[in-house]
Design a protein around this motif. Structure first.
Motif, PDB file in Angstrom:
ATOM      1  N   GLY A 183       3.585  -3.956   0.295  1.00  0.00           N
ATOM      2  CA  GLY A 183       3.692  -2.565   0.229  1.00  0.00           C
ATOM      3  C   GLY A 183       2.961  -2.062   1.661  1.00  0.00           C
ATOM      4  O   GLY A 183       1.920  -1.690   1.674  1.00  0.00           O
ATOM      5  N   PRO A 184       3.792  -2.304   2.531  1.00  0.00           N
ATOM      6  CA  PRO A 184       3.317  -1.853   3.923  1.00  0.00           C
ATOM      7  C   PRO A 184       3.250  -0.154   4.130  1.00  0.00           C
ATOM      8  O   PRO A 184       4.156   0.230   3.578  1.00  0.00           O
ATOM      9  CB  PRO A 184       4.359  -2.432   4.877  1.00  0.00           C
ATOM     10  CG  PRO A 184       5.462  -2.405   4.153  1.00  0.00           C
ATOM     11  CD  PRO A 184       5.189  -2.573   2.787  1.00  0.00           C
ATOM     12  N   LEU A 185       2.173   0.262   4.881  1.00  0.00           N
ATOM     13  CA  LEU A 185       2.297   1.525   5.501  1.00  0.00           C
ATOM     14  C   LEU A 185       2.568   1.716   6.893  1.00  0.00           C
ATOM     15  O   LEU A 185       1.668   0.855   7.551  1.00  0.00           O
ATOM     16  CB  LEU A 185       1.094   2.148   5.008  1.00  0.00           C
ATOM     17  CG  LEU A 185       0.544   2.202   3.623  1.00  0.00           C
ATOM     18  CD1 LEU A 185      -0.877   2.846   3.288  1.00  0.00           C
ATOM     19  CD2 LEU A 185       1.520   3.286   3.059  1.00  0.00           C
ATOM     20  N   THR A 186       3.529   2.430   7.238  1.00  0.00           N
ATOM     21  CA  THR A 186       3.969   2.446   8.677  1.00  0.00           C
ATOM     22  C   THR A 186       3.349   3.806   9.189  1.00  0.00           C
ATOM     23  O   THR A 186       4.058   4.742   8.808  1.00  0.00           O
ATOM     24  CB  THR A 186       5.263   2.337   9.068  1.00  0.00           C
ATOM     25  OG1 THR A 186       5.793   1.132   8.282  1.00  0.00           O
ATOM     26  CG2 THR A 186       5.672   2.262  10.275  1.00  0.00           C
ATOM     27  N   ILE A 187       2.395   3.709  10.168  1.00  0.00           N
ATOM     28  CA  ILE A 187       1.650   5.033  10.368  1.00  0.00           C
ATOM     29  C   ILE A 187       1.716   5.013  12.260  1.00  0.00           C
ATOM     30  O   ILE A 187       1.906   4.056  12.649  1.00  0.00           O
ATOM     31  CB  ILE A 187       0.238   4.837   9.965  1.00  0.00           C
ATOM     32  CG1 ILE A 187      -0.489   3.674  10.638  1.00  0.00           C
ATOM     33  CG2 ILE A 187       0.286   5.111   8.504  1.00  0.00           C
ATOM     34  CD1 ILE A 187      -1.811   3.846  10.082  1.00  0.00           C
ATOM     35  N   ARG A 235       5.990   5.431   2.658  1.00  0.00           N
ATOM     36  CA  ARG A 235       6.195   5.006   1.504  1.00  0.00           C
ATOM     37  C   ARG A 235       7.600   5.197   1.097  1.00  0.00           C
ATOM     38  O   ARG A 235       8.329   4.392   0.225  1.00  0.00           O
ATOM     39  CB  ARG A 235       5.300   5.747   0.479  1.00  0.00           C
ATOM     40  CG  ARG A 235       3.955   5.320   0.208  1.00  0.00           C
ATOM     41  CD  ARG A 235       3.116   6.295  -0.283  1.00  0.00           C
ATOM     42  NE  ARG A 235       1.809   5.856  -0.746  1.00  0.00           N
ATOM     43  CZ  ARG A 235       0.567   6.615  -0.780  1.00  0.00           C
ATOM     44  NH1 ARG A 235       0.854   7.815  -1.202  1.00  0.00           N
ATOM     45  NH2 ARG A 235      -0.480   6.099  -0.876  1.00  0.00           N
ATOM     46  N   ASP A 236       8.481   6.250   1.700  1.00  0.00           N
ATOM     47  CA  ASP A 236       9.920   6.275   1.273  1.00  0.00           C
ATOM     48  C   ASP A 236      10.733   4.918   2.120  1.00  0.00           C
ATOM     49  O   ASP A 236      11.504   4.333   1.428  1.00  0.00           O
ATOM     50  CB  ASP A 236      10.449   7.568   1.924  1.00  0.00           C
ATOM     51  CG  ASP A 236       9.918   8.661   1.187  1.00  0.00           C
ATOM     52  OD1 ASP A 236       9.608   8.726  -0.113  1.00  0.00           O
ATOM     53  OD2 ASP A 236      10.009  10.139   1.707  1.00  0.00           O
ATOM     54  N   PHE A 237      10.196   4.757   3.182  1.00  0.00           N
ATOM     55  CA  PHE A 237      10.743   3.750   3.917  1.00  0.00           C
ATOM     56  C   PHE A 237      10.419   2.207   3.074  1.00  0.00           C
ATOM     57  O   PHE A 237      11.101   1.344   3.254  1.00  0.00           O
ATOM     58  CB  PHE A 237      10.285   3.864   5.347  1.00  0.00           C
ATOM     59  CG  PHE A 237      10.949   2.708   6.363  1.00  0.00           C
ATOM     60  CD1 PHE A 237      12.259   3.042   6.710  1.00  0.00           C
ATOM     61  CD2 PHE A 237      10.584   1.342   6.380  1.00  0.00           C
ATOM     62  CE1 PHE A 237      13.089   2.174   7.488  1.00  0.00           C
ATOM     63  CE2 PHE A 237      11.163   0.370   7.306  1.00  0.00           C
ATOM     64  CZ  PHE A 237      12.546   0.985   7.934  1.00  0.00           C
ATOM     65  N   ALA A 238       8.901   2.334   2.940  1.00  0.00           N
ATOM     66  CA  ALA A 238       8.806   0.831   2.075  1.00  0.00           C
ATOM     67  C   ALA A 238       9.452   0.563   1.027  1.00  0.00           C
ATOM     68  O   ALA A 238      10.079  -0.448   0.563  1.00  0.00           O
ATOM     69  CB  ALA A 238       7.252   0.776   1.795  1.00  0.00           C
ATOM     70  N   GLU A 239       9.886   1.735   0.193  1.00  0.00           N
ATOM     71  CA  GLU A 239      10.697   1.680  -1.109  1.00  0.00           C
ATOM     72  C   GLU A 239      12.129   1.099  -0.702  1.00  0.00           C
ATOM     73  O   GLU A 239      12.717   0.200  -1.511  1.00  0.00           O
ATOM     74  CB  GLU A 239      10.803   3.117  -1.806  1.00  0.00           C
ATOM     75  CG  GLU A 239      11.390   2.922  -2.941  1.00  0.00           C
ATOM     76  CD  GLU A 239      11.528   4.303  -3.832  1.00  0.00           C
ATOM     77  OE1 GLU A 239      12.050   4.267  -4.850  1.00  0.00           O
ATOM     78  OE2 GLU A 239      11.016   5.235  -3.275  1.00  0.00           O
TER      79      GLU A 239
END
Length: 594
Positions: free
Chosen positions: A367-371, A347-351
């Motif tokens: 709003g991607p989530l990188t996991i 979320r920090d990186f998406a922001e």
């Protein structure tokens, strides 16, 4: 001198001696039947026999013999009365009893024991007290143990008759029959628990039913059995026997129960309530043998809560993980904790991405989530649109030597729709969003057109279309009949759609997607188990060089908690791959191959 003379005269007058003994014994029997007696006189007779040295030779044996006869007859009468209608059952020579059931028999025995104790204290020698009480316990309880338990135990358990169960435990402890009572306790728990677990109709409430059963049993154990360790162990073994049936279905339902409880739409959730519930659920968790299977199911639910944003709170998720860590160690929760960290970092990186030049001009709110793939359940990756490509390019620029794999099946979106009845906003999965978007261009599409245009595989597309054309939420209409979407079906947009809410959640039918995910999880767990068992077999044989088949099984059971059939199957596999071999002269002996 006078006592000696009286003793000689009494012994010579045998009829008088017998008459005195008979009169004494009849007076005691009369008191047992409710008659009033002069205890002072009876006490005087006892003292006289003691002073003459005849008490233990004559009076005591006669009284014990008569007591045995009296309570044998009364016990037999009670036993027969248990099978008679309540209105016709009487006990004793002079009074009719209330309803004769097992609790009545227990109360009656307890009363008789108390009376014999008081009688002995009043006018008999203290040494005789134990003998008389033993006769009551033997004739009223010991001789009828099986009948008492067969006719009364299940009913008392079902009715939570704590007073009766306490009395039962106390009486059986006195006659040293707790091992028999414990057997009935175990059978009752297994019977009730198995009935709950084996019936598929109970699946929706299975965990609640097991928690309620455990709570009731714990209460009985504490209040009626003094928290007896042997009964506690029997309870544990009984739960373990039925909770691990149905190919681990209860394990999956426990994980699903926690998932449902930990969602943000649960109005009753709070830190305190979660803590109380978790402590109760963890008791069931301890009975599960396949904890790796539980971890796989729990991970599925956690992934959905985190990605769909339906988790009640991060603090509560961490509380659950801390309790699981205390139960199973850090290795059990490391991947689950990694999933929570991924969400924060992503979320920090998406922001940061949303504020970058790469995002400017995007046509959708993205709003991607990188996991990290090693922590999360695996899904088939799908090709994404231009904004996804821009994010991937930006991410790889910031993180060298990393590759993104998109989990499209877990993506979510909000789709706005304008209807004559008013605008609506649909919260949907990524696949649902792609399907709805296709109906902007034309009002109808065939299954094949959507599959070819969107690139969604047939199974996922079928599930997506059925979730959008449900009879209770018909955003699309299916023009052909049938319970599933197939290549010959055609769908049209429902322009007359109405709903009381403006914002509506249309996520796919949970049962369908969960079943598919659960199958993937089970396959992965079985594969992981295979690796663990094979490694344990080779490691054990390398240390011991040679073992019999039975010895190897026993040593493996001390290292890994899997079933014997699983172990036997893997031993054969290891033999076939030449890691170990059978001894030529003794086939039951296994030998390590260097």
């Amino acid at each position: 001198m006078s006592v000696s003379i009286f003793k000689d005269k009494l012994m010579k007058a045998s009829e008088l001696c017998d008459h005195l003994l008979e009169a004494f014994v009849q007076s005691v029997e009369g008191e047992r039947n409710g008659a009033a007696v002069n205890r002072r006189i009876l006490r005087g007779i006892v003292d006289m026999y003691i002073e003459m040295g005849l008490y233990f030779a004559y009076l005591s044996p006669a009284l014990v013999k008569e007591t045995r006869r009296y309570y044998r007859e009364e016990g037999q009468h009670l036993d027969r009365a248990l099978t008679l209608p309540a209105s016709t059952a009487n006990v004793g020579a002079s009074s009719s009893s209330p309803r004769v059931d097992v609790p009545y028999v227990l109360r009656h025995a307890e009363t008789r024991i108390r009376e014999e104790r008081e009688r002995a204290d009043a006018y008999l020698d203290p040494k005789l007290k134990r003998h008389l009480i033993d006769e009551v316990q033997t004739m009223l309880i010991s001789a009828h143990v099986t009948r008492i338990l067969d006719l009364g135990f299940d009913a008392m358990m079902k009715q939570m008759s704590e007073e009766d169960l306490s009395r039962l435990y106390s009486l059986f402890r006195a006659i040293e029959k707790l091992d028999v009572l414990r057997m009935y306790w175990t059978v009752y728990i297994k019977t009730v628990g198995t009935a709950i677990v084996k019936n598929p109709e109970n699946d929706d409430t299975l965990v609640e039913s097991l928690l309620d059963l455990k709570q009731r049993l714990d209460r009985i154990l504490a209040n009626c059995m003094g928290s007896d360790p042997a009964f506690h162990h029997a309870l544990k073994e009984a739960f373990e026997s039925f909770i691990n049936t149905r190919q681990g279905r209860p394990t999956r339902l426990i994980a699903k129960f926690l998932d449902r409880y930990l969602r943000s739409d649960n109005a009753e959730i709070s830190d305190q309530s979660v803590n109380i519930l978790l402590n109760r659920v963890l008791v069931l968790f301890r009975y599960i043998r396949g904890k790796d299977m539980f971890e796989a199911y729990y991970k599925q639910g956690l992934s959905r809560r985190l990605i769909h944003g339906t988790s009640a709170s991060k603090d509560i998720e961490l509380l659950v993980l801390s309790k699981l860590k205390n139960e199973c160690g850090e290795g059990f929760t490391s991947r689950l904790e990694g999933m929570l960290k991924d969400i924060d970092i992503s979320r920090d990186f998406a922001e940061k991405f949303s504020k970058s030049k790469a995002y400017k001009g995007a046509k959708v709110e993205f709003g991607p989530l990188t996991i990290n793939k090693k922590y999360w359940p695996t899904y088939k990756p799908e090709k994404l649109e231009a904004t996804s490509a821009a994010y991937e390019k930006y991410y790889c620029k910031e993180h060298d030597h990393r590759k993104l794999a998109w989990l499209s099946q877990l993506g979510t979106a909000v789709v706005a729709a304008n209807y004559p009845a008013g605008p609506k906003e649909f919260e949907v999965t990524e696949y649902q969003a792609l399907v709805l978007e296709a109906f902007n261009d034309q009002q109808s599409h065939s299954f094949g057109e959507l599959r070819d245009t969107l690139g969604i595989n047939g199974e996922d597309l079928s599930r997506t279309l059925m979730s959008l054309s449900r009879h209770d939420m018909p955003v699309l209409r299916k023009l052909t009949s049938g319970g599933s979407a197939t290549k010959d079906d055609e769908f049209i947009a429902n322009t007359e759609f109405t709903h009381a809410d403006t914002r509506i959640r249309l996520f796919e039918i949970e049962g369908e997607s969960e079943s598919k995910d659960a199958n993937r999880a089970e396959e992965k767990v079985h594969l992981d188990r295979t690796y663990k068992i094979d490694a344990a077999i080779v490691r054990t044989m390398k240390v011991h060089k040679q073992l019999s088949h039975t010895e190897l099984i026993n040593k493996l059971l001390g290292q890994i908690k899997f079933t014997i059939p699983e172990l036997k199957g893997r031993i054969e596999s290891v033999i076939n791959r030449d890691f170990i071999e059978r001894d030529e002269d003794n086939p039951s002996l296994l030998v390590f191959v260097p």
